[in-house]
Design an enzyme around this catalytic site. Sequence first.
Site, mmCIF file in Angstrom:
data_model
loop_
_atom_site.group_PDB
_atom_site.id
_atom_site.type_symbol
_atom_site.label_atom_id
_atom_site.label_comp_id
_atom_site.label_asym_id
_atom_site.label_seq_id
_atom_site.Cartn_x
_atom_site.Cartn_y
_atom_site.Cartn_z
ATOM 1 C CB THR A 207 -1.105 0.042 1.190
ATOM 2 O OG1 THR A 207 -1.717 -1.040 1.170
ATOM 3 C CG2 THR A 207 -1.850 1.066 1.393
ATOM 4 C CE LYS B 292 -5.282 -1.727 1.878
ATOM 5 N NZ LYS B 292 -3.919 -2.362 1.842
ATOM 6 C CE LYS C 68 2.492 1.692 4.418
ATOM 7 N NZ LYS C 68 1.892 0.989 3.604
#
Length: 290
Positions: free
Chosen positions: A100, A175, A243
């Site tokens: 990701t 995502k 993150k």
Amino acid sequence: MDSTDFTIGLIGAGVMGKSMALNLIDAGYTLHTYTRTKEKATELIERGATWKDSVAQLAADSDVIISIVGYPSDVEEIYLSETGILANAKAGAYVIDMTTSSPLLAEKIAVLAKEKQIHALDAPVSGGDIGAKNGTLAIMVGGEQDAFNAVKPIFEVIGQHIMLQGDPGAGQHTKMCNQITIASNMIGVCEAIVYAEHAGLNPEKVLETITTGAAGSWSLTNLAPRMIAENYAPGFYVKHFIKDMTIALESAKAMGLTTPGIELSLSLYKRLADKGEQDSGTQALIKLFR
């Protein structure tokens, strides 16, 4: 060429990458592996994977290179450095970043890969450690249709819900939609469990009911039981969720969007990390509510 004739190189043997690699080995693929800490790849080597001493060596010896690492900075290093993937992969190779990461970085990698006649896809996944072990991950892909078609049999080994979302970067944007949804949902899951406990209810019985109704979600079904059992082992790390949410927030701001749900969730997870929980699973968020 049958897809099982492809030699796959996989970079990253963490919670997700190791299970994905084992499924590929079980499916009959020849697998090369590299990770910064060789000990993490011990099980893969014992199961038949070939260890490569560097990213460059793995890239040169593989037809398909899959990466699933930690942060966009890691992706940039392994793809764009002189000793990285694009500098060493052969023309015609397929490179698939399943980390990701940043949509803009995915677009950059695709442009540079095309200049070298390398096919690049961004293909982040969702489904956690359970989905990786069971080969049932959702895979969100950005890139060209022909490249997607060529490696789809590989995706089908590690996932069930596989879709080409659009051009390079589209997988990463999808995502971000996934993480934005989860971010607010995790707050609701925590609040619901704590509410049930304070109301004198049996939270396990409550889950049996509400997971079947309109409140049902992957997090409620899979992570709420871990919260109740006080099992905070990582299926997905707090630090990596921070993150992801940071990337999503930055991407949203770049498009002029306001996302108060993810802002709140990110602030809570940062508080959790400050309490030393950065290496716990995301379900550890409930500690802030208890």
